[in-house]
Design a protein around this motif. Structure first.
Motif, PDB file in Angstrom:
ATOM      1  N   VAL A  63       8.999  -3.740  34.008  1.00 15.56           N
ATOM      2  CA  VAL A  63       7.893  -4.697  34.075  1.00 15.56           C
ATOM      3  C   VAL A  63       8.127  -5.851  33.101  1.00 15.56           C
ATOM      4  O   VAL A  63       7.960  -7.027  33.459  1.00 15.56           O
ATOM      5  CB  VAL A  63       6.549  -4.003  33.769  1.00 15.56           C
ATOM      6  N   SER A  64       8.529  -5.538  31.878  1.00 11.36           N
ATOM      7  CA  SER A  64       8.697  -6.581  30.858  1.00 11.36           C
ATOM      8  C   SER A  64       9.859  -7.522  31.164  1.00 11.36           C
ATOM      9  O   SER A  64       9.899  -8.648  30.664  1.00 11.36           O
ATOM     10  CB  SER A  64       8.905  -5.942  29.473  1.00 11.36           C
ATOM     11  N   ASP A  65      10.807  -7.074  31.988  1.00 10.74           N
ATOM     12  CA  ASP A  65      11.923  -7.940  32.373  1.00 10.74           C
ATOM     13  C   ASP A  65      11.489  -9.031  33.357  1.00 10.74           C
ATOM     14  O   ASP A  65      12.220 -10.020  33.542  1.00 10.74           O
ATOM     15  CB  ASP A  65      13.045  -7.114  33.018  1.00 10.74           C
ATOM     16  N   ASN A  66      10.339  -8.846  33.983  1.00 10.92           N
ATOM     17  CA  ASN A  66       9.915  -9.782  35.023  1.00 10.92           C
ATOM     18  C   ASN A  66       8.557 -10.429  34.766  1.00 10.92           C
ATOM     19  O   ASN A  66       8.254 -11.456  35.371  1.00 10.92           O
ATOM     20  CB  ASN A  66       9.851  -9.047  36.376  1.00 10.92           C
ATOM     21  N   ILE A  67       7.764  -9.818  33.905  1.00 11.15           N
ATOM     22  CA  ILE A  67       6.415 -10.309  33.616  1.00 11.15           C
ATOM     23  C   ILE A  67       6.348 -10.764  32.159  1.00 11.15           C
ATOM     24  O   ILE A  67       6.990 -10.153  31.305  1.00 11.15           O
ATOM     25  CB  ILE A  67       5.379  -9.183  33.867  1.00 11.15           C
ATOM     26  N   PRO A  68       5.610 -11.840  31.855  1.00  7.67           N
ATOM     27  CA  PRO A  68       5.458 -12.249  30.459  1.00  7.67           C
ATOM     28  C   PRO A  68       5.002 -11.106  29.565  1.00  7.67           C
ATOM     29  O   PRO A  68       4.177 -10.284  29.970  1.00  7.67           O
ATOM     30  CB  PRO A  68       4.384 -13.352  30.545  1.00  7.67           C
ATOM     31  N   LYS A  69       5.553 -11.030  28.362  1.00 10.22           N
ATOM     32  CA  LYS A  69       5.302  -9.912  27.453  1.00 10.22           C
ATOM     33  C   LYS A  69       3.816  -9.642  27.240  1.00 10.22           C
ATOM     34  O   LYS A  69       3.372  -8.496  27.189  1.00 10.22           O
ATOM     35  CB  LYS A  69       5.956 -10.189  26.096  1.00 10.22           C
ATOM     36  N   LYS A  70       3.022 -10.714  27.138  1.00  5.30           N
ATOM     37  CA  LYS A  70       1.603 -10.544  26.849  1.00  5.30           C
ATOM     38  C   LYS A  70       0.828  -9.939  28.019  1.00  5.30           C
ATOM     39  O   LYS A  70      -0.315  -9.496  27.841  1.00  5.30           O
ATOM     40  CB  LYS A  70       0.978 -11.885  26.458  1.00  5.30           C
ATOM     41  N   GLU A  71       1.436  -9.906  29.204  1.00  4.70           N
ATOM     42  CA  GLU A  71       0.737  -9.386  30.380  1.00  4.70           C
ATOM     43  C   GLU A  71       1.314  -8.053  30.875  1.00  4.70           C
ATOM     44  O   GLU A  71       0.884  -7.542  31.902  1.00  4.70           O
ATOM     45  CB  GLU A  71       0.799 -10.422  31.513  1.00  4.70           C
ATOM     46  N   VAL A  72       2.280  -7.511  30.153  1.00  4.31           N
ATOM     47  CA  VAL A  72       2.921  -6.268  30.586  1.00  4.31           C
ATOM     48  C   VAL A  72       1.913  -5.143  30.730  1.00  4.31           C
ATOM     49  O   VAL A  72       1.953  -4.365  31.697  1.00  4.31           O
ATOM     50  CB  VAL A  72       4.040  -5.868  29.605  1.00  4.31           C
ATOM     51  N   ASN A  73       0.989  -5.045  29.779  1.00  3.80           N
ATOM     52  CA  ASN A  73       0.002  -3.959  29.828  1.00  3.80           C
ATOM     53  C   ASN A  73      -0.892  -4.028  31.063  1.00  3.80           C
ATOM     54  O   ASN A  73      -1.413  -3.003  31.507  1.00  3.80           O
ATOM     55  CB  ASN A  73      -0.870  -3.986  28.566  1.00  3.80           C
ATOM     56  N   ASP A  74      -1.054  -5.219  31.625  1.00  3.26           N
ATOM     57  CA  ASP A  74      -1.918  -5.371  32.797  1.00  3.26           C
ATOM     58  C   ASP A  74      -1.298  -4.762  34.050  1.00  3.26           C
ATOM     59  O   ASP A  74      -2.017  -4.366  34.972  1.00  3.26           O
ATOM     60  CB  ASP A  74      -2.197  -6.867  33.056  1.00  3.26           C
ATOM     61  N   TYR A 131      -3.260 -10.201  45.536  1.00  4.49           N
ATOM     62  CA  TYR A 131      -4.548  -9.930  44.879  1.00  4.49           C
ATOM     63  C   TYR A 131      -4.503 -10.353  43.411  1.00  4.49           C
ATOM     64  O   TYR A 131      -5.409 -11.046  42.920  1.00  4.49           O
ATOM     65  CB  TYR A 131      -4.885  -8.446  44.986  1.00  4.49           C
ATOM     66  N   TYR A 132      -3.448  -9.943  42.713  1.00  3.95           N
ATOM     67  CA  TYR A 132      -3.347 -10.292  41.292  1.00  3.95           C
ATOM     68  C   TYR A 132      -3.113 -11.790  41.101  1.00  3.95           C
ATOM     69  O   TYR A 132      -3.527 -12.363  40.084  1.00  3.95           O
ATOM     70  CB  TYR A 132      -2.237  -9.490  40.624  1.00  3.95           C
ATOM     71  N   GLY A 133      -2.449 -12.424  42.070  1.00  2.90           N
ATOM     72  CA  GLY A 133      -2.268 -13.865  41.999  1.00  2.90           C
ATOM     73  C   GLY A 133      -3.595 -14.602  42.078  1.00  2.90           C
ATOM     74  O   GLY A 133      -3.858 -15.529  41.310  1.00  2.90           O
ATOM     75  N   VAL A 134      -4.448 -14.188  43.026  1.00  8.70           N
ATOM     76  CA  VAL A 134      -5.784 -14.784  43.165  1.00  8.70           C
ATOM     77  C   VAL A 134      -6.630 -14.479  41.930  1.00  8.70           C
ATOM     78  O   VAL A 134      -7.345 -15.347  41.413  1.00  8.70           O
ATOM     79  CB  VAL A 134      -6.483 -14.258  44.436  1.00  8.70           C
ATOM     80  N   LYS A 135      -6.546 -13.258  41.434  1.00  2.59           N
ATOM     81  CA  LYS A 135      -7.323 -12.857  40.260  1.00  2.59           C
ATOM     82  C   LYS A 135      -6.927 -13.667  39.034  1.00  2.59           C
ATOM     83  O   LYS A 135      -7.774 -14.032  38.210  1.00  2.59           O
ATOM     84  CB  LYS A 135      -7.112 -11.366  39.991  1.00  2.59           C
ATOM     85  N   LYS A 136      -5.641 -13.963  38.915  1.00  2.00           N
ATOM     86  CA  LYS A 136      -5.143 -14.664  37.732  1.00  2.00           C
ATOM     87  C   LYS A 136      -5.398 -16.169  37.807  1.00  2.00           C
ATOM     88  O   LYS A 136      -5.790 -16.790  36.807  1.00  2.00           O
ATOM     89  CB  LYS A 136      -3.635 -14.392  37.609  1.00  2.00           C
ATOM     90  N   GLN A 137      -5.209 -16.776  38.981  1.00  2.29           N
ATOM     91  CA  GLN A 137      -5.237 -18.234  39.067  1.00  2.29           C
ATOM     92  C   GLN A 137      -6.362 -18.796  39.924  1.00  2.29           C
ATOM     93  O   GLN A 137      -6.503 -20.009  40.016  1.00  2.29           O
ATOM     94  CB  GLN A 137      -3.894 -18.734  39.621  1.00  2.29           C
ATOM     95  N   GLY A 138      -7.142 -17.922  40.558  1.00  2.00           N
ATOM     96  CA  GLY A 138      -8.154 -18.411  41.473  1.00  2.00           C
ATOM     97  C   GLY A 138      -7.523 -18.709  42.822  1.00  2.00           C
ATOM     98  O   GLY A 138      -6.307 -18.847  42.936  1.00  2.00           O
ATOM     99  N   VAL A 139      -8.349 -18.838  43.861  1.00  2.00           N
ATOM    100  CA  VAL A 139      -7.829 -19.007  45.218  1.00  2.00           C
ATOM    101  C   VAL A 139      -7.003 -20.288  45.334  1.00  2.00           C
ATOM    102  O   VAL A 139      -5.875 -20.271  45.846  1.00  2.00           O
ATOM    103  CB  VAL A 139      -8.986 -19.024  46.242  1.00  2.00           C
ATOM    104  N   LYS A 140      -7.547 -21.395  44.864  1.00  2.00           N
ATOM    105  CA  LYS A 140      -6.844 -22.676  44.999  1.00  2.00           C
ATOM    106  C   LYS A 140      -5.547 -22.681  44.191  1.00  2.00           C
ATOM    107  O   LYS A 140      -4.476 -23.057  44.699  1.00  2.00           O
ATOM    108  CB  LYS A 140      -7.747 -23.820  44.553  1.00  2.00           C
TER     109      LYS A 140
END
Length: 239
Positions: A63-74, A131-140
């Motif tokens: 996960v940490s190889d592909n996701i920013p370190k601060k968001e790994v726990n999510d 789903y996580y993309g919409v949750k993180k950045q909103g639909v637009k």
């Protein structure tokens, strides 16, 4: 004769009972492993706790190889759940073989040796990235980031890419596990044909089972890695 799954019909709908049973069994095994290894946790891990922590740290590394370190726990638990399910599913069919004769109905096989299971897993994985993309950045923000960057011209290609991601993610897993089980079956049939061939088939079976265990683990790693790559494209802003 070609092996068949046990089929049952409920309310006019036909279900593959073999796949359903093995999928439920996989879930129970994953739960049992995590439950057993997480009992009486200690600051200085040993034995079964070491096994669980090794898997947890291994998936966290993916996960940490592909996701920013601060968001790994999510997303760590998500990756761990998929990894454990795919791993156990991949190796479950190597344990034994249960067949009803004379109809050659198989009662035991890896759930991931069925394309519907792997494609469903892939569809769930890709759907969760959206789903996580919409949750993180909103639909637009999600739509612009995922489909309109770096240029809006790529919109049709990026839409098609989402469908191809499901197919490649699911069929890659299915092809590797299904081919492994087919070869194990052929070797077993060779050994059952005569005592002389049994002597030849036994070491082949052992070697191929060992190799299949390795392949099963590699495919679980690849599945979660690709899932995290797709997820990173949805939750990280493109520039």
């Amino acid at each position: 004769m070609e092996e068949k799954s046990l089929m049952i019909e409920i309310a006019g709908i036909t279900f593959d009972a073999t796949v359903c049973i093995m999928t439920v069994l996989t879930c129970l095994i994953v739960f049992a492993i995590v439950f057993f290894c997480s009992r009486n946790l200690q600051m200085k891990p040993k034995g079964k706790q070491n096994v669980l922590e090794f898997i947890v740290d291994f998936v966290r590394g993916i996960v940490s190889d592909n996701i920013p370190k601060k968001e790994v726990n999510d997303y760590h638990l998500l990756g761990f759940t998929f990894f454990m399910f795919v791993l156990v599913s991949n190796i479950l069919g190597l344990v034994t073989k249960v067949v009803i004769f004379p109809d050659e109905i198989s009662l035991w096989k890896s759930p991931t040796a069925d394309p519907l299971v792997t494609l469903t897993l892939a569809l769930i994985a890709i759907a969760l990235t959206h789903y996580y993309g919409v949750k993180k950045q909103g639909v637009k923000g999600y739509f612009v980031n995922s489909f309109m960057k770096p240029t809006a011209i790529l919109l049709p290609i990026k839409i098609i890419e989402e469908f191809t991601n499901v197919l490649t993610l699911g069929l890659r897993l299915y092809g590797n596990i299904f081919a492994g089980e087919i070869l194990l079956t052929l070797i077993a049939q060779l050994g059952a044909s005569s005592p002389t061939k049994f002597v030849l088939a036994l070491p082949l079976e052992v070697v191929w089972q060992t190799f299949s265990l390795f392949i099963g683990a590699v495919q679980a790693f690849i599945f979660v890695t690709l899932m995290m790559v797709y997820l990173s494209h949805k939750v990280e802003a493109e520039h």
